[in-house]
Design an enzyme around this catalytic site. Structure first.
Site, mmCIF file in Angstrom:
data_model
loop_
_atom_site.group_PDB
_atom_site.id
_atom_site.type_symbol
_atom_site.label_atom_id
_atom_site.label_comp_id
_atom_site.label_asym_id
_atom_site.label_seq_id
_atom_site.Cartn_x
_atom_site.Cartn_y
_atom_site.Cartn_z
ATOM 1 N N GLU A 1 0.824 -1.204 0.000
ATOM 2 C CA GLU A 1 0.000 0.000 0.000
ATOM 3 C C GLU A 1 0.864 1.261 0.000
ATOM 4 O OE1 GLU A 1 -1.986 -2.895 2.984
ATOM 5 O OE2 GLU A 1 -0.041 -2.634 2.013
ATOM 6 N N SER B 1 22.216 -40.735 -10.115
ATOM 7 C CA SER B 1 20.904 -40.099 -10.227
ATOM 8 C C SER B 1 20.872 -38.886 -11.163
ATOM 9 C CB SER B 1 20.421 -39.657 -8.838
ATOM 10 O OG SER B 1 21.315 -38.710 -8.285
ATOM 11 N N TRP C 1 21.158 -37.317 -14.876
ATOM 12 C CA TRP C 1 19.923 -36.629 -14.433
ATOM 13 C C TRP C 1 18.734 -37.514 -14.790
ATOM 14 C CZ3 TRP C 1 20.432 -32.567 -11.400
ATOM 15 C CH2 TRP C 1 21.579 -31.783 -11.491
ATOM 16 N N THR D 1 22.054 -38.002 1.125
ATOM 17 C CA THR D 1 22.029 -37.243 -0.123
ATOM 18 C C THR D 1 23.272 -36.385 -0.259
ATOM 19 O OG1 THR D 1 19.607 -37.191 -0.192
ATOM 20 C CG2 THR D 1 20.764 -35.486 -1.429
ATOM 21 N N LEU E 1 22.737 -27.111 -3.510
ATOM 22 C CA LEU E 1 21.474 -26.641 -2.940
ATOM 23 C C LEU E 1 21.338 -25.124 -3.046
ATOM 24 C CD1 LEU E 1 21.188 -28.912 0.239
ATOM 25 C CD2 LEU E 1 20.454 -29.381 -2.102
ATOM 26 N N SER F 1 15.290 -40.698 0.036
ATOM 27 C CA SER F 1 14.179 -41.597 0.288
ATOM 28 C C SER F 1 13.764 -41.619 1.761
ATOM 29 C CB SER F 1 14.555 -43.008 -0.162
ATOM 30 O OG SER F 1 13.525 -43.913 0.111
#
Length: 365
Positions: free
Chosen positions: A51, A166, A168, A194, A202, A293
């Site tokens: 605002e 993994s 891709w 991981t 990340l 997982s």
């Protein structure tokens, strides 16, 4: 015309994605005699509200109507109350998308505006306004982060081969969507396995994107000193969740002093929910859970997710020893299986995303 101008305000609000957490996304537009005078949005945490920015951008405000996606604040926080500015600007009507969910605030802004003789209309595109701030609504009411689970899987439900290969599984278009998620949510969460197997950074690769906090569940404090999220912690946004028995140990002290790692301490038998409360106490309002997982399974077992997206690639590993994206459930009958609700199907060329939510309505990502 109310819905038309409120949609403009919603579009303005989305410009704040990645910059305002844990504040809400808010947009505002000012209109007089069906002429758009100004637009504004909440640009950065601790900065002027939508605002304020809209009024600042307007050459005329007297006798106008302001459309705002969330009830204007009526109290002093990091900034002065928006209701008083609206009153002082001689705006005659305020159209609001949805009320503020905070019980200490809810309705008070409207009361102040009405007491000053300003006409107030509430609930224009209310559902859209609430979906815009699903994260804020949950966090302000529960002080627990909004949990969104993301993973890329093969047609047979695997996230890696038995050798943990993994990269891709999903295609580049799907991976770009993941970067949008990383910019939207305040933190990314993974498990120590991981980190050990993939050594992820990340971070968000979008131009002008925001790097989220990086959270690792590592109760045994096995995280390698040389991994990316430890070694590259110049922004001091890596958080390790570990058992309190490691406090003061050589490795704990090394990570804390040399690499500026922040620790959240857990205790034996502590639930994921209790850990989330501790994370919420740091000001983190939302978490993108990226695996692996065991982490994904834990959030489903404790029913702690609010939404997510499983992106399926047309690939088959076909090995029972490959890593499944979820495990540890033992339903006897098919009707006992987990079923995703409020589904939205996203296509990324030949990849298919299953976006789901506990409650109806999608996030603006």
């Amino acid at each position: 015309m109310h819905e038309y101008y409120m949609r403009l305000a919603l579009d303005e609000a989305k410009k704040g994605i990645g910059s305002v957490n844990p504040n809400p996304l808010v947009g505002a537009v000012i209109v007089k005699e069906n002429i758009l005078l100004a637009k504004g949005y909440h640009q950065i945490f601790g900065g002027p509200h939508a605002e304020v920015n809209a009024i600042k951008n307007a050459t005329i405000t007297e006798g106008s109507t302001i459309y705002v996606t969330l009830e204007p604040c009526s109290h002093f926080g990091k900034t002065p109350p928006c209701t008083q500015l609206i009153i002082d600007s001689k705006i005659k009507k305020c159209v609001i998308g949805t009320l503020d969910p905070n019980p200490l605030v809810r309705g008070k802004g409207i009361e102040q505006l009405k007491a000053a003789g300003i006409e107030v209309l509430v609930g224009v595109l209310e559902k859209e306004s609430q979906n815009l701030n699903k994260v804020f609504f949950k966090y302000i009411q529960q002080k627990i982060p909004f949990i969104f689970i993301k993973t890329g899987i093969t047609l047979d439900g695997k996230i890696a081969t038995k050798n943990f290969s993994s990269k891709w599984i999903t295609n580049s278009i799907a991976r770009e969507k993941v970067q949008n998620y990383r910019n939207f949510f305040s933190a990314i969460l993974v498990g120590s396995n991981t980190v050990a197997k993939d050594n992820p950074s990340l971070r968000c690769s979008l131009p002008n994107g925001r790097n989220p906090y990086r959270i690792v569940f590592d109760r045994n404090l096995t995280i390698p000193e040389e991994c990316n999220i430890i070694y590259n912690n110049n922004d001091k946004k890596t958080i390790v969740v570990t058992d309190d028995r490691h406090v003061g140990s050589e490795k704990y002290t090394l990570l804390k002093d040399r690499y500026s790692i922040t620790f959240i301490h857990t205790f034996e038998g502590e639930s994921v929910l209790e850990i989330l409360k501790k994370i919420g106490n740091t000001g983190i309002d939302s978490i993108l859970v990226e695996g692996g997982s065991q982490i994904i399974s834990a959030f489903f077992k404790e029913n702690l997710y609010d939404g997510g997206e499983f992106i399926v690639a047309p690939k088959i590993i076909g090995d029972s020893k490959a890593i499944p994206f979820i495990d540890g459930f033992t339903p006897t009958y098919i009707q006992d299986a987990l079923e995703l609700k409020n589904l939205k199907i996203n296509l990324y060329d030949n990849n298919v995303g299953f976006e789901f939510y506990k409650e109806d309505g999608c996030l603006p990502v």
